[in-house]
Design a protein around this motif. Structure first.
Motif, PDB file in Angstrom:
ATOM      1  N   ILE A  91       0.833  -1.202   0.000  1.00  0.00           N
ATOM      2  CA  ILE A  91       0.000   0.000   0.000  1.00  0.00           C
ATOM      3  C   ILE A  91       0.868   1.253   0.000  1.00  0.00           C
ATOM      4  N   LEU A  92       1.833   1.289   0.897  1.00  0.00           N
ATOM      5  CA  LEU A  92       2.710   2.461   0.986  1.00  0.00           C
ATOM      6  C   LEU A  92       3.458   2.679  -0.326  1.00  0.00           C
ATOM      7  N   ALA A  93       3.988   1.620  -0.894  1.00  0.00           N
ATOM      8  CA  ALA A  93       4.743   1.741  -2.145  1.00  0.00           C
ATOM      9  C   ALA A  93       3.855   2.223  -3.289  1.00  0.00           C
ATOM     10  N   GLU A  94       2.645   1.680  -3.393  1.00  0.00           N
ATOM     11  CA  GLU A  94       1.740   2.068  -4.479  1.00  0.00           C
ATOM     12  C   GLU A  94       1.294   3.515  -4.336  1.00  0.00           C
ATOM     13  N   CYS A  95       0.940   3.917  -3.120  1.00  0.00           N
ATOM     14  CA  CYS A  95       0.472   5.292  -2.906  1.00  0.00           C
ATOM     15  C   CYS A  95       1.602   6.292  -3.104  1.00  0.00           C
ATOM     16  N   ASP A  96       2.808   5.948  -2.624  1.00  0.00           N
ATOM     17  CA  ASP A  96       3.956   6.832  -2.824  1.00  0.00           C
ATOM     18  C   ASP A  96       4.300   6.968  -4.308  1.00  0.00           C
ATOM     19  N   ALA A  97       4.276   5.842  -5.020  1.00  0.00           N
ATOM     20  CA  ALA A  97       4.640   5.871  -6.441  1.00  0.00           C
ATOM     21  C   ALA A  97       3.644   6.700  -7.245  1.00  0.00           C
ATOM     22  N   TYR A  98       2.367   6.563  -6.932  1.00  0.00           N
ATOM     23  CA  TYR A  98       1.362   7.350  -7.654  1.00  0.00           C
ATOM     24  C   TYR A  98       1.520   8.831  -7.331  1.00  0.00           C
ATOM     25  N   ARG A  99       1.684   9.154  -6.058  1.00  0.00           N
ATOM     26  CA  ARG A  99       1.905  10.554  -5.661  1.00  0.00           C
ATOM     27  C   ARG A  99       3.106  11.141  -6.396  1.00  0.00           C
ATOM     28  N   ASP A 100       4.207  10.414  -6.422  1.00  0.00           N
ATOM     29  CA  ASP A 100       5.441  10.922  -7.014  1.00  0.00           C
ATOM     30  C   ASP A 100       5.363  11.033  -8.533  1.00  0.00           C
ATOM     31  N   SER A 101       4.387  10.364  -9.151  1.00  0.00           N
ATOM     32  CA  SER A 101       4.254  10.414 -10.605  1.00  0.00           C
ATOM     33  C   SER A 101       3.598  11.711 -11.088  1.00  0.00           C
ATOM     34  N   ILE A 102       3.044  12.499 -10.159  1.00  0.00           N
ATOM     35  CA  ILE A 102       2.313  13.713 -10.541  1.00  0.00           C
ATOM     36  C   ILE A 102       3.170  14.919 -10.182  1.00  0.00           C
ATOM     37  N   ALA A 103       4.013  15.324 -11.113  1.00  0.00           N
ATOM     38  CA  ALA A 103       4.972  16.400 -10.842  1.00  0.00           C
ATOM     39  C   ALA A 103       4.276  17.716 -10.514  1.00  0.00           C
TER      40      ALA A 103
END
Length: 228
Positions: free
Chosen positions: A115-127
């Motif tokens: 969960i943490l990895a998926e949410c962090d990765a999605y957040r970080d994908s939106i510059a």
């Protein structure tokens, strides 16, 4: 029927899956829209009075009502916390929709890491929303000054508790000037971002809505700045 999670990426989830989380998204969306509808008319009114003006000073001299001026830093904090929650929840629902997660993963060590990895990765994908997230972490959730981390320099710590908003290019911005502090004989610059609440909202609106027929998806009618 499905609910579009991200119009830019084309992600969606069935409406009968995760109904509580989808309801939470609608609630968060309503709050973001209300903040935008409160702030944007005052930006537009200021721009009409002083086109292209950049201000670092007292905006009451340029027609911004004192009660709005006093609340602007709080609006930025509310928006940053609410916007960050929205983005992370979309990241979670995308993982559910893709089958990366299931409800049986909740509460497990492996599931928590995913969960943490998926949410962090999605957040970080939106510059476009990176500055909003940094503001959430260093100012809105708590002032960095009151919970310092090893990566925070002295200027960032002091700057986190300065309620300053200015105008750039017709928009209210945090940190309309560079804040520095003398530390050990050298000048250290704050690492807090300069960002616009209304520009962040408009990117989110393009990515996440509006959704015709969804309760709370349409921004409220903008208020008359002379009466708000």
């Amino acid at each position: 029927m499905s609910f579009t999670l991200d119009h830019i990426l084309g992600d969606s989830i069935e409406l009968d899956r995760c109904p509580n989380e989808l309801s939470a998204l609608r609630t968060l969306e309503s709050g973001l829209s209300m903040i935008y509808a409160t702030v944007r008319p005052h930006e537009e009114a200021h721009q009409a009075r002083a086109p292209g003006w950049t201000s670092f000073g007292n905006l009451t001299h340029e027609g911004v009502p004192p009660h709005i001026l006093a609340a602007l830093p709080v609006f930025f904090s509310w928006f940053a916390v609410t916007g960050a929650n929205y983005v992370r929840l979309v990241g979670y629902l995308r993982a559910i929709a893709k089958g990366v997660l299931t409800e049986s993963d909740l509460g497990t060590t492996a599931g928590s890491k995913t969960i943490l990895a998926e949410c962090d990765a999605y957040r970080d994908s939106i510059a476009e929303l990176a500055d909003m997230h940094r503001w959430r972490n260093k100012v809105a959730a708590h002032f960095a000054l009151t919970a310092p981390r090893k990566e925070d320099n002295a200027a960032t710590l002091v700057d986190s508790a300065l309620p300053v908003v200015g105008v750039e290019r017709g928009r209210f911005h945090t940190r309309p000037f560079r804040f520095g502090k003398i530390d050990g004989g050298a000048t250290i610059d704050s690492e807090l971002p300069n960002w616009s609440l209304t520009e962040a909202y408009e990117h989110m609106a393009a990515r996440y809505g509006p959704r015709a027929g969804d309760p709370g998806s349409q921004p409220p009618r903008a208020a008359d700045p002379s009466t708000t």
